[in-house]
Motif scaffolding. Structure first.
Motif, PDB file in Angstrom:
ATOM      1  N   LEU A  65       0.816  -1.221   0.000  1.00 14.08           N
ATOM      2  CA  LEU A  65       0.000   0.000   0.000  1.00 14.08           C
ATOM      3  C   LEU A  65       0.848   1.268   0.000  1.00 14.08           C
ATOM      4  O   LEU A  65       0.307   2.370   0.135  1.00 14.08           O
ATOM      5  N   ASN A  66       2.169   1.117  -0.122  1.00 14.77           N
ATOM      6  CA  ASN A  66       3.114   2.245  -0.086  1.00 14.77           C
ATOM      7  C   ASN A  66       3.006   3.050   1.214  1.00 14.77           C
ATOM      8  O   ASN A  66       3.061   4.269   1.203  1.00 14.77           O
ATOM      9  N   LEU A  87      -4.943  -2.728   8.674  1.00 12.88           N
ATOM     10  CA  LEU A  87      -4.978  -1.786   7.558  1.00 12.88           C
ATOM     11  C   LEU A  87      -6.355  -1.772   6.891  1.00 12.88           C
ATOM     12  O   LEU A  87      -6.843  -0.718   6.469  1.00 12.88           O
ATOM     13  N   CYS A  88      -6.984  -2.927   6.796  1.00 16.00           N
ATOM     14  CA  CYS A  88      -8.331  -3.000   6.230  1.00 16.00           C
ATOM     15  C   CYS A  88      -9.353  -2.349   7.155  1.00 16.00           C
ATOM     16  O   CYS A  88     -10.347  -1.793   6.699  1.00 16.00           O
ATOM     17  N   ASN A 111     -10.957   0.280   1.486  1.00 19.77           N
ATOM     18  CA  ASN A 111     -10.430   0.165   0.124  1.00 19.77           C
ATOM     19  C   ASN A 111      -9.122  -0.620   0.090  1.00 19.77           C
ATOM     20  O   ASN A 111      -8.745  -1.151  -0.959  1.00 19.77           O
ATOM     21  N   ASN A 112      -8.417  -0.685   1.221  1.00 23.44           N
ATOM     22  CA  ASN A 112      -7.174  -1.462   1.283  1.00 23.44           C
ATOM     23  C   ASN A 112      -7.436  -2.948   1.063  1.00 23.44           C
ATOM     24  O   ASN A 112      -6.567  -3.670   0.581  1.00 23.44           O
ATOM     25  N   ILE A 147      -6.881  -4.296  -2.424  1.00 21.86           N
ATOM     26  CA  ILE A 147      -5.482  -4.484  -2.821  1.00 21.86           C
ATOM     27  C   ILE A 147      -4.870  -5.700  -2.123  1.00 21.86           C
ATOM     28  O   ILE A 147      -4.159  -6.495  -2.730  1.00 21.86           O
ATOM     29  N   LEU A 148      -5.153  -5.864  -0.818  1.00 21.65           N
ATOM     30  CA  LEU A 148      -4.488  -6.899  -0.019  1.00 21.65           C
ATOM     31  C   LEU A 148      -5.065  -8.299  -0.226  1.00 21.65           C
ATOM     32  O   LEU A 148      -4.345  -9.287  -0.111  1.00 21.65           O
TER      33      LEU A 148
END
Length: 138
Positions: A63-64, A95-96, A101-102, A105-106
């Motif tokens: 996620l940078n 993080l979620c 929205n994370n 990606i994850l």
């Protein structure tokens, strides 16, 4: 630690990860990428193993966000590999929790998948979970 960071140590801001016998409770606080495991520097706790450190920081790197958060962990049980996997899952879940929205990606990368393989229980009449005593015909 100073008192201004204590509000982040609440039940709602905790990421729990498990792997084998290891359980990790993960807290993320704004910082510069430090890792603290059981009040010990993360590098020292994980015996300077680059694979374990990369595994823990992988969700943040995806996620940078790798230099934006400090990771504080309370972990118990299992060995270092199981603990590193548990911490990774806890970080990804947290993080979620911060931003839904994370998850998009994850999830495809596999950071949110709980590895459910655990030790099988010992059964009566056997020496271990599946090892039977030697069979004698006569």
């Amino acid at each position: 630690m100073n008192k201004t960071l204590n509000p982040t140590f609440q039940k709602k801001n905790i990421g729990i990860g498990r792997r084998k016998e290891a359980t990790a409770r993960v807290f993320l606080i704004p910082g510069n990428g430090q890792l603290l495991i059981n009040k010990i520097a993360g590098e020292k706790y994980l015996q300077f193993n680059a694979n374990y450190l990369n595994k823990i920081f992988a969700p943040l790197k995806a996620l940078n966000l790798d230099k934006q958060f400090d990771i504080i962990v309370r972990v118990n049980g299992g060995g270092l590999t199981g603990q590193a996997h548990a911490i990774q899952l806890g970080v990804a879940r947290l993080l979620c929790q911060f931003d839904n929205n994370n998850r998009i990606i994850l999830k495809p990368i596999g950071f949110l998948t709980r590895d459910a393989r655990i030790k099988e229980r010992k059964k009566y009449g056997l020496r271990k979970a599946r090892k039977a005593p030697q069979y004698s015909k006569r």
